[in-house]
Structure formats: C-alpha cells, structure tokens
Design a protein around this motif. Structure first.
Motif, PDB file in Angstrom:
ATOM      1  N   THR A  41       0.815  -1.220   0.000  1.00 40.36           N
ATOM      2  CA  THR A  41       0.000   0.000   0.000  1.00 40.36           C
ATOM      3  C   THR A  41       0.841   1.259   0.000  1.00 40.36           C
ATOM      4  O   THR A  41       0.397   2.311  -0.462  1.00 40.36           O
ATOM      5  CB  THR A  41      -0.918   0.032   1.238  1.00 40.36           C
ATOM      6  N   GLY A  42       2.049   1.179   0.544  1.00 40.82           N
ATOM      7  CA  GLY A  42       2.915   2.342   0.689  1.00 40.82           C
ATOM      8  C   GLY A  42       3.641   2.274   2.019  1.00 40.82           C
ATOM      9  O   GLY A  42       3.685   1.237   2.671  1.00 40.82           O
ATOM     10  N   GLY A  43       4.213   3.384   2.442  1.00 42.07           N
ATOM     11  CA  GLY A  43       4.891   3.427   3.725  1.00 42.07           C
ATOM     12  C   GLY A  43       6.396   3.321   3.605  1.00 42.07           C
ATOM     13  O   GLY A  43       6.946   3.071   2.520  1.00 42.07           O
ATOM     14  N   THR A  44       7.056   3.478   4.733  1.00 47.66           N
ATOM     15  CA  THR A  44       8.521   3.523   4.780  1.00 47.66           C
ATOM     16  C   THR A  44       9.161   2.268   4.210  1.00 47.66           C
ATOM     17  O   THR A  44      10.226   2.324   3.590  1.00 47.66           O
ATOM     18  CB  THR A  44       8.978   3.719   6.243  1.00 47.66           C
ATOM     19  N   ILE A  45       8.514   1.116   4.401  1.00 43.16           N
ATOM     20  CA  ILE A  45       9.116  -0.144   3.965  1.00 43.16           C
ATOM     21  C   ILE A  45       9.372  -0.174   2.463  1.00 43.16           C
ATOM     22  O   ILE A  45      10.274  -0.877   1.998  1.00 43.16           O
ATOM     23  CB  ILE A  45       8.232  -1.338   4.389  1.00 43.16           C
ATOM     24  N   GLY A  46       8.632   0.598   1.691  1.00 38.92           N
ATOM     25  CA  GLY A  46       8.807   0.618   0.238  1.00 38.92           C
ATOM     26  C   GLY A  46       9.558   1.844  -0.258  1.00 38.92           C
ATOM     27  O   GLY A  46       9.446   2.213  -1.428  1.00 38.92           O
ATOM     28  N   MET A  47      10.320   2.459   0.643  1.00 42.24           N
ATOM     29  CA  MET A  47      11.059   3.665   0.276  1.00 42.24           C
ATOM     30  C   MET A  47      12.557   3.373   0.134  1.00 42.24           C
ATOM     31  O   MET A  47      13.075   2.402   0.688  1.00 42.24           O
ATOM     32  CB  MET A  47      10.877   4.749   1.351  1.00 42.24           C
ATOM     33  N   GLU A  48      13.219   4.250  -0.584  1.00 36.95           N
ATOM     34  CA  GLU A  48      14.674   4.252  -0.610  1.00 36.95           C
ATOM     35  C   GLU A  48      15.135   5.696  -0.711  1.00 36.95           C
ATOM     36  O   GLU A  48      14.380   6.584  -1.122  1.00 36.95           O
ATOM     37  CB  GLU A  48      15.204   3.432  -1.780  1.00 36.95           C
ATOM     38  N   LYS A 102      -7.726 -17.948   6.676  1.00 36.71           N
ATOM     39  CA  LYS A 102      -6.372 -17.854   6.140  1.00 36.71           C
ATOM     40  C   LYS A 102      -5.668 -16.674   6.805  1.00 36.71           C
ATOM     41  O   LYS A 102      -6.332 -15.744   7.285  1.00 36.71           O
ATOM     42  CB  LYS A 102      -6.406 -17.666   4.616  1.00 36.71           C
ATOM     43  N   PRO A 103      -4.344 -16.702   6.854  1.00 38.22           N
ATOM     44  CA  PRO A 103      -3.633 -15.603   7.507  1.00 38.22           C
ATOM     45  C   PRO A 103      -3.667 -14.313   6.696  1.00 38.22           C
ATOM     46  O   PRO A 103      -3.469 -14.328   5.472  1.00 38.22           O
ATOM     47  CB  PRO A 103      -2.197 -16.127   7.629  1.00 38.22           C
ATOM     48  N   VAL A 104      -3.952 -13.214   7.386  1.00 37.56           N
ATOM     49  CA  VAL A 104      -3.802 -11.875   6.816  1.00 37.56           C
ATOM     50  C   VAL A 104      -2.866 -11.132   7.761  1.00 37.56           C
ATOM     51  O   VAL A 104      -3.241 -10.773   8.879  1.00 37.56           O
ATOM     52  CB  VAL A 104      -5.154 -11.144   6.695  1.00 37.56           C
ATOM     53  N   ILE A 105      -1.632 -10.933   7.330  1.00 37.52           N
ATOM     54  CA  ILE A 105      -0.583 -10.362   8.174  1.00 37.52           C
ATOM     55  C   ILE A 105      -0.227  -8.973   7.644  1.00 37.52           C
ATOM     56  O   ILE A 105      -0.026  -8.795   6.439  1.00 37.52           O
ATOM     57  CB  ILE A 105       0.685 -11.236   8.179  1.00 37.52           C
ATOM     58  N   LEU A 106      -0.158  -8.007   8.542  1.00 37.90           N
ATOM     59  CA  LEU A 106       0.309  -6.669   8.179  1.00 37.90           C
ATOM     60  C   LEU A 106       1.685  -6.447   8.783  1.00 37.90           C
ATOM     61  O   LEU A 106       1.950  -6.869   9.916  1.00 37.90           O
ATOM     62  CB  LEU A 106      -0.634  -5.580   8.683  1.00 37.90           C
ATOM     63  N   THR A 107       2.545  -5.784   8.019  1.00 38.05           N
ATOM     64  CA  THR A 107       3.841  -5.395   8.560  1.00 38.05           C
ATOM     65  C   THR A 107       4.319  -4.145   7.840  1.00 38.05           C
ATOM     66  O   THR A 107       3.733  -3.700   6.847  1.00 38.05           O
ATOM     67  CB  THR A 107       4.873  -6.535   8.446  1.00 38.05           C
ATOM     68  N   GLY A 108       5.387  -3.585   8.349  1.00 36.35           N
ATOM     69  CA  GLY A 108       5.990  -2.385   7.784  1.00 36.35           C
ATOM     70  C   GLY A 108       7.368  -2.247   8.378  1.00 36.35           C
ATOM     71  O   GLY A 108       7.972  -3.229   8.807  1.00 36.35           O
ATOM     72  N   SER A 109       7.876  -1.032   8.452  1.00 41.06           N
ATOM     73  CA  SER A 109       9.203  -0.839   9.030  1.00 41.06           C
ATOM     74  C   SER A 109       9.363   0.593   9.508  1.00 41.06           C
ATOM     75  O   SER A 109       8.644   1.500   9.080  1.00 41.06           O
ATOM     76  CB  SER A 109      10.291  -1.179   8.014  1.00 41.06           C
ATOM     77  N   GLN A 110      10.326   0.779  10.380  1.00 37.75           N
ATOM     78  CA  GLN A 110      10.660   2.117  10.867  1.00 37.75           C
ATOM     79  C   GLN A 110      11.724   2.774   9.988  1.00 37.75           C
ATOM     80  O   GLN A 110      11.827   3.990   9.947  1.00 37.75           O
ATOM     81  CB  GLN A 110      11.165   2.035  12.317  1.00 37.75           C
ATOM     82  N   LEU A 111      12.521   1.945   9.313  1.00 38.77           N
ATOM     83  CA  LEU A 111      13.542   2.456   8.396  1.00 38.77           C
ATOM     84  C   LEU A 111      13.296   1.891   7.000  1.00 38.77           C
ATOM     85  O   LEU A 111      12.796   0.771   6.869  1.00 38.77           O
ATOM     86  CB  LEU A 111      14.943   2.060   8.875  1.00 38.77           C
ATOM     87  N   PRO A 112      13.639   2.642   5.952  1.00 34.26           N
ATOM     88  CA  PRO A 112      13.402   2.163   4.588  1.00 34.26           C
ATOM     89  C   PRO A 112      14.230   0.930   4.264  1.00 34.26           C
ATOM     90  O   PRO A 112      15.258   0.659   4.891  1.00 34.26           O
ATOM     91  CB  PRO A 112      13.810   3.352   3.715  1.00 34.26           C
ATOM     92  N   ILE A 113      13.784   0.196   3.272  1.00 30.64           N
ATOM     93  CA  ILE A 113      14.354  -1.101   2.959  1.00 30.64           C
ATOM     94  C   ILE A 113      15.821  -1.010   2.509  1.00 30.64           C
ATOM     95  O   ILE A 113      16.595  -1.958   2.693  1.00 30.64           O
ATOM     96  CB  ILE A 113      13.489  -1.783   1.880  1.00 30.64           C
ATOM     97  N   GLY A 114      16.221   0.130   1.981  1.00 25.44           N
ATOM     98  CA  GLY A 114      17.594   0.273   1.516  1.00 25.44           C
ATOM     99  C   GLY A 114      18.549   0.764   2.578  1.00 25.44           C
ATOM    100  O   GLY A 114      19.761   0.852   2.343  1.00 25.44           O
TER     101      GLY A 114
END
Length: 342
Positions: A10-17, A108-120
C-alpha cells in the motif's frame, strides 16, 4: 507443497529508498522487491505482488483504502493460501482493526507489517519484518492455516491486529498489545501460541463486508474541559468518549445533562479508557455510574483504534440484525477480553 502468498503493497517507509542527490525518501518500483530482498526466493512459498497504483503515506489511508485491500483479498481468496500487507506504521493498527471486522469467516492468515527504516537503509528493520511476515502468512499444519485472523507482525512479535497500538515513533519495537498475549514470536524458532489464536465459528463462510460509516466521532476527555460544544456539533450517530481510568468522568449535574441530551438526540455513546492497559468497568467508581444512567456502551478493554473501526463497521450496517448497542457488545473477532465483559 509450496504455499502461495499474495503480497499487497500500500505504501509506507518499507517501500522507500533514499534519493542520494536530494536526501529525500522516495518510493521505489515495488515490482523490483525480489532484487531488493533476494532472500525471499529462499522461503518455501510462491509470492505474487499486488501494489497500489500510487503508494500512499499511511496517514492518508482510510475507509476507501481499507475497502481496496479487502477487495484484493476477497477476489484472490481462493487462489492464495495467505496474504501479507505492507503498510505504513502510523495507521497500521486502524487498518488491521478495520480489516478484522470486514473479513468475516476468515480461515487464512492476513498479516500486516511495515518498518521504521526504509528497505535500503543499512540498519533497516524492513527485511526481517517482511521475511518473517511471509513465514507467518504461509504457515500451515495438516493442510490448515495456523493463523486464521488479521495480525500484525513487527520486530519479532506477532500480535492480534485489533488489539494493537503503535506506542513508539522511534524504536523498532513499535507495537504493543497491552490487553492480549502475543500470538507468536520469532527467534531461533518460529513460535506460535496456539491457545491464543482466534477461530471463526465453523458455520460462517468467508465474506468481505465492505460497509464503513463515517458518522463516528472520537473525543478524549481531559480535566477542566467543557462539554458545552458537544450540543453544538451537528448530530453524530456515534460518539466515542475516551475517559479516565476504568470509566470515570467529572460528575457534575451539567455533565450528565449534556450527555443525556446527546443520547436523547439519538447518538450512541461508547466509552473507552485512556489507559494503555486495562478496561472499562461501569460501577467500580461512583463517577462511572453516569454512563449506566444515560445508557452508554462499554468499550471493555478495546483499543481506541479497534473501538473506532468497529463502530464505523457496525453503524447502519444492513448485514447485522439487532441494534448498534447489541452488536457492539458482541465480541466479534476477539477484540476485547470476555473477563471484562460486564
């Protein structure tokens, strides 16, 4: 047998660089996620990616985006064994709570996750959260999904989605589930506390109920505030009051008159606590009896995020019989503790 997981971005820090020319964080093309995290190919599951056309900050995620995610899950439910939703951290608990009510009969499992720092980022928490989120989203035993609810995985912990709150904008360990135990923990072994997992009643088939009302208002009570302006607000259908402790509010006759006037105008009042841990117990203190007298609804030990999204889902929903108060009192998806149900 390899399990199939649909990864919804959907978006968020996890998909940033980082753009090293400007220093700003920018979204990367999420179809390249496999090159960013090549370890994904080592997990015993097949991963497909469905990304929002335009990634959005989680502060912009609301009812329309909840419906979009629920629609993705509904139309792909028969084709995938689990779902992993990548989401910004600021409103993840709202989305997880909303989806828990919208997705009925989930098995079925529906799991949400993200991150505090970008993936790169060199010190990113994104890789561990995404990889272990995939493990939980594809975890089956005896041809049955181990997780059959909406959950958040973050910093080694698997938590029931509608019991979570974000308590830190700084630490990797950003989420808590103060009134319900951890569902699982990632260490040397992938641990699951099976006694704490939710199971839908066997007679309820899977459906996605997209109904969400916006006629809900949330208000935090504080010492010295006046309630006069409540009667000047155009009629709201549900008012959620976040009050002190186990359900107290200043006890003046004017307070009761104001709240009763709101109730007489047809507004439902739901009461939740400002405390992170514990819940509402009408009658424990005299200053909570005002809510009994006006016919308010206890929010038990629900988080504010869960109470808000549950109210939005139930209000004027034609798919439920009974009154709003009757339905709100039901423990629909394990969102409150039965022991506090008074």
């Amino acid at each position: 047998m390899k399990r199939r997981v649909l990864l919804i971005y959907t978006g968020g820090t996890i998909g940033m660089e980082k753009n090293y020319e400007t220093g700003a964080l920018v979204p990367f093309n999420f179809s390249n996620i496999f090159s960013k995290i090549p370890e994904m190919s080592l997990i015993e599951c097949e991963v497909s990616v469905k990304a929002f056309e335009t990634p959005i900050d989680s502060s912009d995620v609301g009812p329309e985006e909840w419906k979009e995610v629920a629609h993705y899950i509904e139309e792909n439910y028969e084709f995938y064994d689990g779902f992993l939703i990548l989401h910004g951290t600021d409103t993840m608990s709202y989305t997880a709570s909303a989806l828990s009510f919208m997705l009925k009969g989930l098995r079925k499992p529906v799991i949400l996750t993200g991150s505090q720092l970008p993936i790169g980022d060199l010190r990113t928490d994104a890789k561990e959260n995404l990889l272990t989120g995939l493990y939980y989203a594809s975890l089956y035993e005896n041809e049955e999904a181990v997780i059959q609810e909406v959950a958040i995985y973050f910093e080694y912990k698997l938590l029931r989605g509608n019991r979570t709150l974000k308590y830190s904008a700084e630490y990797f360990d950003a989420y808590q589930s103060p009134n319900y135990p951890t569902l699982g923990q990632s260490g040397v072994h992938l641990k699951v506390e099976k006694d704490f997992l939710y199971r839908s009643p066997a007679d309820i088939p899977f459906t996605a109920d997209m109904h969400i009302s916006r006629q809900v208002l949330f208000w935090r009570i504080f010492p010295g505030m006046t309630l006069d302006y409540f009667t000047e607000i155009p009629k709201m259908k549900v008012l959620i009051l976040q009050v002190f402790g186990s359900g107290t509010i200043f006890s003046s006759a004017k307070t009761e008159r104001t709240l009763r006037k709101i109730r007489d105008n047809g507004t439902e009042i739901v009461v939740v606590t400002q405390c992170i841990s514990g819940g509402i117990s009408f009658g424990k203190y005299e200053n909570s009896n005002i809510f009994k007298r006006i016919g308010a609804i206890s929010g038990h030990d629900m988080t504010a995020e869960s109470a808000i999204t549950k109210a939005m889902h139930l209000l004027d929903n034609p798919n439920y019989s009974g009154t709003f108060a009757e339905n709100f009192a039901l423990n629909l998806r394990g969102e409150f503790s039965n022991m506090i149900n008074r």
